[in-house]
Design an enzyme around this catalytic site. Structure first.
Site, PDB file in Angstrom:
ATOM      1  N   ASP A   1     -14.826  33.723 -35.900  1.00 33.09           N
ATOM      2  CA  ASP A   1     -14.047  32.507 -36.144  1.00 33.09           C
ATOM      3  C   ASP A   1     -14.553  31.345 -35.292  1.00 33.09           C
ATOM      4  OD1 ASP A   1     -12.647  34.202 -33.964  1.00 33.09           O
ATOM      5  OD2 ASP A   1     -11.908  32.168 -33.648  1.00 33.09           O
TER       6      ASP A   1
ATOM      7  N   ASP B   1       0.807  -1.214   0.000  1.00 30.66           N
ATOM      8  CA  ASP B   1       0.000   0.000   0.000  1.00 30.66           C
ATOM      9  C   ASP B   1       0.846   1.273   0.000  1.00 30.66           C
ATOM     10  OD1 ASP B   1      -1.926  -1.897   0.127  1.00 30.66           O
ATOM     11  OD2 ASP B   1      -2.941  -1.146   1.906  1.00 30.66           O
TER      12      ASP B   1
ATOM     13  N   GLY C   1     -11.885  26.078 -37.285  1.00 29.99           N
ATOM     14  CA  GLY C   1     -13.001  26.142 -38.222  1.00 29.99           C
ATOM     15  C   GLY C   1     -12.564  26.362 -39.652  1.00 29.99           C
ATOM     16  N   LEU C   2     -11.654  27.284 -39.840  1.00 29.92           N
ATOM     17  CA  LEU C   2     -11.240  27.619 -41.194  1.00 29.92           C
ATOM     18  C   LEU C   2     -10.547  26.423 -41.836  1.00 29.92           C
ATOM     19  CD1 LEU C   2     -11.357  29.962 -43.108  1.00 29.92           C
ATOM     20  CD2 LEU C   2      -9.110  30.688 -42.277  1.00 29.92           C
TER      21      LEU C   2
END
Ligand code: SF4
Lengths: 419, 507
Positions: B275, B36, B410-411
């Site tokens: 954008d 442990d 995105g572009l």
């Protein structure tokens, strides 16, 4: 806590300690064993702690679906034992349904399963009969009985009674090794004319070697006490040798195997001289970095003694303390006399006292577990995580320089940093 | 018995360790076997702590079991008290010690230590890490919290621990925010507090609860014992932070208007900037601890313009909150700690972004879906060198960046659409989706999500046409077409069906 100095077999004093240990339990072995035997699955019967340990030890190695899992005991399993056995059957059935590719299933005991005396041997027998095509075995990796690498020993020991009988002469190399190492040794022994060479464990469940009176075996790892005992009980004979770390260790190991198989010295030299020369040459670079540095081992894998021998004799390092969780005198008989007399040998652990000794000795390098490394680094002490020594291929001539490199890298890094 | 491959939470004593390690002057004596001790590495390696956690393990072995493990515990406790000289000690059992029933609490009491000893009962076979942390913090407060002079406009910050997901930076950010509101922080706990500090927790008028999983129980107790009210809103995202400011201002009797009038975060403008149009309606799947998952779902929907297609949590104790949040989104919450169930839910939902834990990061990688991590369990990557809170206005900036980063810009997406007929374009072209191209199987899960889809077949031409669609929207196109075909009882999908479906869904 308790502390005693005792004479070792070489009349070398051994410091025995009992206190807090800072080592993994045998479950950890699953992390490399499941990669070694490719159609085996390891099912720990334990607690959330066991599952968490495996996950933490496996670290970043998250596979699509690992070939190990934990059957976590819950409150209702603890209520009655008959119940737990039934639950286990259900869990295994579900697992095998999901993973039809499994050929060998290990039920791995843990502290909780040991303490509640859950009979995994019985469970393995029952499940084995119930699922044809899947061999079900069991062993314990519990922290109350095993330390770190002893899990591999327990796993291999569970395999020994399974090995088919066969009295043909063969050389068996025992201990999980990287495939690249196995292949190198196959080539070397083939060059000596030894074709009857086998490895335990094999890469697949169905390819495990036969054993019998004709089997001579070499231990590639120092932590295989129980496996060796069981192999001997089946008539196989142990071939004593140094462990195959460094050029010296690798040569001695291979020579012992060659002699056992009746290979003459000339033939042995012819086959191995090149590999040995290459190893020695390759070690030069790391030696320059390691020479004269003082190294301190915290107990971890039982590899500490042969590692210290290698670092002292081939890299010029000075071992200050060599801590090991367990000192197997018989298997280390060739190693111990080669250790420098100045090194303190300690067995067991009281981590607080050991840290005191370490800090007052101010070694140049500390080999320790992951829990201690960063705290020591913060105090200005260079460390090497011991777990990497278990996960990396380090055995054999062609890995000798890699092994030295593992120890040299922390120094190289320190030298580079200007922050 | 529960079959587990990977777990979201450790055992409850790891939760107690997170409290002890976060605090100063507190030591934990844990009755546990040697293995442990692995838990130390969570702190020294994952969080890169430069000290060992203040934990002593008794590391009993099998041979001790018949003998005197109780004596071993007492000795370990005495030795630890002497060596580390803590102000107070917590004692308890791990899963194995729980079974041998040595009663560490009772043993500690009879050991005659001259410092306070707080016994912990953390049932390992039914509870988990966060519960253990919450219970430990609560027990410490029960022992040490005292009535004080509640000064106006003063609060405590409750919840941050060691090994917490961005706790370090959240505390800095929220302390700053409170300061600008004119609210003084009396005490941060557990992180950085000493047991003695807990005694002056009553000097604050109210409590700020950052992580209800850890501090909810403690805050409810402090309300009962000391009459301190506590905050319910979680300052994650712009909306969450504004709600939090309003709630704190009401509790502190200060005016929130000036702070609310400020711009605060760049997120609102960045989200409105053209954008970001491509973010509109992106399908996201959210999974994490309850607090982070619920907050992320809100940010995803309200502040990023995403569509939340799945919401779930492994925090069973907070399941109700998650269910409510899911219901408000028209979803059924996924409450599970089985990562395979989460994986399956993700595969079925076919999201375009996963907001999850490190576990979902791996799942998403396999499925070829972008992912950002929003919640514990933590990984070394979750302790960045830079300032990187999740909470407050700066936290909202961090969320915007980290969630948008894995998405193809995105572009870029648009350009790939334009040029996909070109010979240079291949599905394996490098993109923001990852450093390695996703495996083809991953882009189109080999296992069909719904059994009903087995009855549907694609004609060879339709299948070929589908391949012309960029891989990152192909899954969506396939799913839409299939549901369109099913609705109409079609058994074969032709090129016509594909375009009919396209027309249908773009209406
Ligand atoms: S020490 Fe025991 S309880 Fe802890 S992880 Fe290992 S087997 Fe499980």
């Amino acid at each position: 806590m308790s502390l005693a100095l005792e004479a070792g077999c070489e009349a070398r004093p051994v410091l025995r300690e009992r206190g807090q240990r800072e080592v993994f339990c045998g479950l950890t072995g699953i992390v490399w064993m499941h990669r070694k035997i490719r159609d085996a699955f390891f099912l720990v019967v334990g607690s959330r702690t066991c599952a968490h340990l495996l996950q933490s030890a496996a670290g970043v190695m998250i596979f699509a679906e690992p070939r190990f899992a934990t059957a976590i005991l819950e409150e209702r399993d603890l209520a009655g034992l008959a119940d737990a056995q039934e639950e286990l059957d259900r869990t295994v059935a579900r697992l095998l349904e999901r993973r039809p590719d499994i050929r060998l299933l290990f039920l791995v005991g843990s502290c909780p399963s040991e303490v509640i005396k859950l009979d995994l041997a019985k469970a393995a027998q029952r499940l084995d009969a119930r699922f044809p095509g899947v061999r079900v075995l069991n062993y314990s990796g519990s922290g109350i009985e095993t330390t770190f690498t002893q899990g591999e020993d327990a796993c291999l020991a569970a395999l020994v009674p399974e090995l088919p009988p066969g009295d043909a002469a063969q050389l068996l190399i025992v201990g999980a090794l990287a495939e690249v190492v196995e292949d190198q040794w196959r080539r070397l022994f083939a060059a000596m004319g030894v074709r009857d060479l086998a490895f335990l464990p094999a890469r697949r469940a169905g390819e495990m070697p036969a054993i019998g009176a004709g089997t001579r075996f070499l231990l590639a790892q120092p932590f295989l006490a129980e496996t060796a005992r069981l192999l001997e009980s089946r008539g196989a004979r142990h071939v004593p040798a140094l462990f195959p770390l460094g050029a010296e260790g690798s040569t001695d190991f291979l020579r012992a195997g060659a002699q056992a198989m009746g290979v003459g010295e000339a033939r042995f030299r012819a086959a191995t001289a090149l590999a040995e020369a290459r190893a020695k040459a390759a070690l030069e670079g790391a030696r320059a970095r390691l020479e004269g540095r003082r190294v301190f081992f915290f107990p971890d894998s039982q590899l500490e003694v042969p590692m210290a021998r290698f670092l002292a004799r081939e890299c010029g390092m000075e071992p200050v303390e060599i801590g090991t969780p367990y000192l197997h005198r018989a298997h280390l008989a060739r190693e111990l006399p080669l250790l420098p007399a100045s090194a303190l040998l300690s067995e067991g652990q009281d981590v607080e006292r050991q840290l005191d000794r370490c800090l007052s000795a101010r070694p140049d390098l500390v080999v320790c577990g992951l829990g201690l490394a960063n705290p020591l680094e913060r105090q200005g002490i260079t460390t090497k995580w011991s777990i990497e020594l278990v996960f990396t291929p380090v055995q054999g001539h062609d890995q000798a320089a890699d092994l030295a490199g593992l120890y040299a890298r922390p120094f190289a890094r320190r030298e580079r940093l200007r922050v | 018995m529960q079959l587990t491959l990977w777990t979201y939470e450790g055992p409850p004593h790891v939760g107690a360790m997170r409290i002890a390690t976060g605090m100063e002057g507190l030591h934990y004596v844990l009755h546990a076997p040697q293995g442990d001790t692995y838990a130390d590495l969570l702190f020294t390696m994952i969080e890169r702590r430069d000290r060992r956690p203040p934990v002593t393990y008794t590391t009993f072995q099998a041979r001790d079991l018949g003998g005197d493990t109780a004596e071993l515990f007492k000795r370990a406790l005495r030795d630890a008290a002497e060596r580390f000289r803590p102000e107070a000690v917590i004692v308890g059992a791990s899963c194995t010690a729980e079974l041998i029933q040595d009663d560490p609490g009772g043993l500690a009491e009879s050991s005659g230590l001259d410092i306070p000893v707080v016994p912990l009962e953390l049932p390992s076979y039914s509870k988990k890490e966060n519960w253990g942390a919450a219970e430990t913090f609560y027990q410490l407060l029960r022992r040490f919290a005292a009535k004080g002079e509640a000064r106006p406009a003063t609060c405590n910050i409750l919840g941050p621990t060691a090994l917490g997901f961005r706790h370090r930076d959240d505390v800095t950010e929220i302390t700053r925010l409170l300061g600008r509101l004119g609210v003084t922080v009396n005490l941060v706990a557990p992180m950085g507090a000493r047991p003695a500090d807990l005694a002056r927790i009553g000097d604050a008028a109210f409590n700020v609860v950052l992580y209800p999983e850890i501090a909810g129980q403690a805050a409810a107790f402090l309300q009962r014992r000391l009459g301190q009210p506590f905050t319910r809103s979680i300052p994650i995202g712009v909306g969450g932070t504004r709600d939090f400011i309003a709630e704190v201002a009401a509790l502190a009797g200060v005016d929130p208007a000036p702070l609310l009038a400020e711009e605060g975060s760049r997120l609102p403008w960045y989200s409105r900037s053209v954008d970001s149009t491509y973010l509109t309606g992106k399908r996201v799947f959210v999974f994490g601890d309850a607090t982070h998952a619920v907050a992320a779902a809100r940010v995803a929907r309200e502040e990023m313009g995403f569509e939340v297609v799945g919401l779930g949590s492994y925090s069973r104790e907070q399941a109700r909150e998650v269910r409510e949040a899911a219901k408000a989104l028209g979803l059924e919450a996924l409450i599970t700690d089985d990562y395979l169930a989460v994986e399956q839910a993700i595969a079925e939902a076919q999201p375009e972004l996963v907001l999850g834990t490190q576990m979902e990061r791996h799942t998403a990688k396999r499925l070829g879906i972008p992912c950002a991590v929003i919640s514990a369990p933590v990984h070394v990557q979750d302790f960045p060198a830079r300032y990187s809170p999740q909470m407050g206005f700066e936290g909202a900036n961090v969320l915007f960046d980290t969630w948008v980063h894995p998405l193809m810009m995105g572009l870029e997406e648009h350009l790939i659409g334009m040029f996909r007929e070109d010979s240079e374009f291949t599905d394996t072209a490098p993109s923001h989706l990852g450093h390695a191209a996703p495996v083809p199987r991953a882009a189109e899960p080999a296992t069909p999500p719904a059994p009903a889809s087995l009855a549907l077949s694609w004609s060879a031409e339709a299948e070929a046409e589908l391949k012309k669609i960029p891989f990152f929207v192909r899954g969506k196109a396939r799913r839409n077409t299939e549901s369109f075909a099913r609705e109409r009882g079609l058994s074969t999908i032709t090129v016509e069906t594909l375009y009919d479906a396209k027309a249908h869904f773009s209406r």
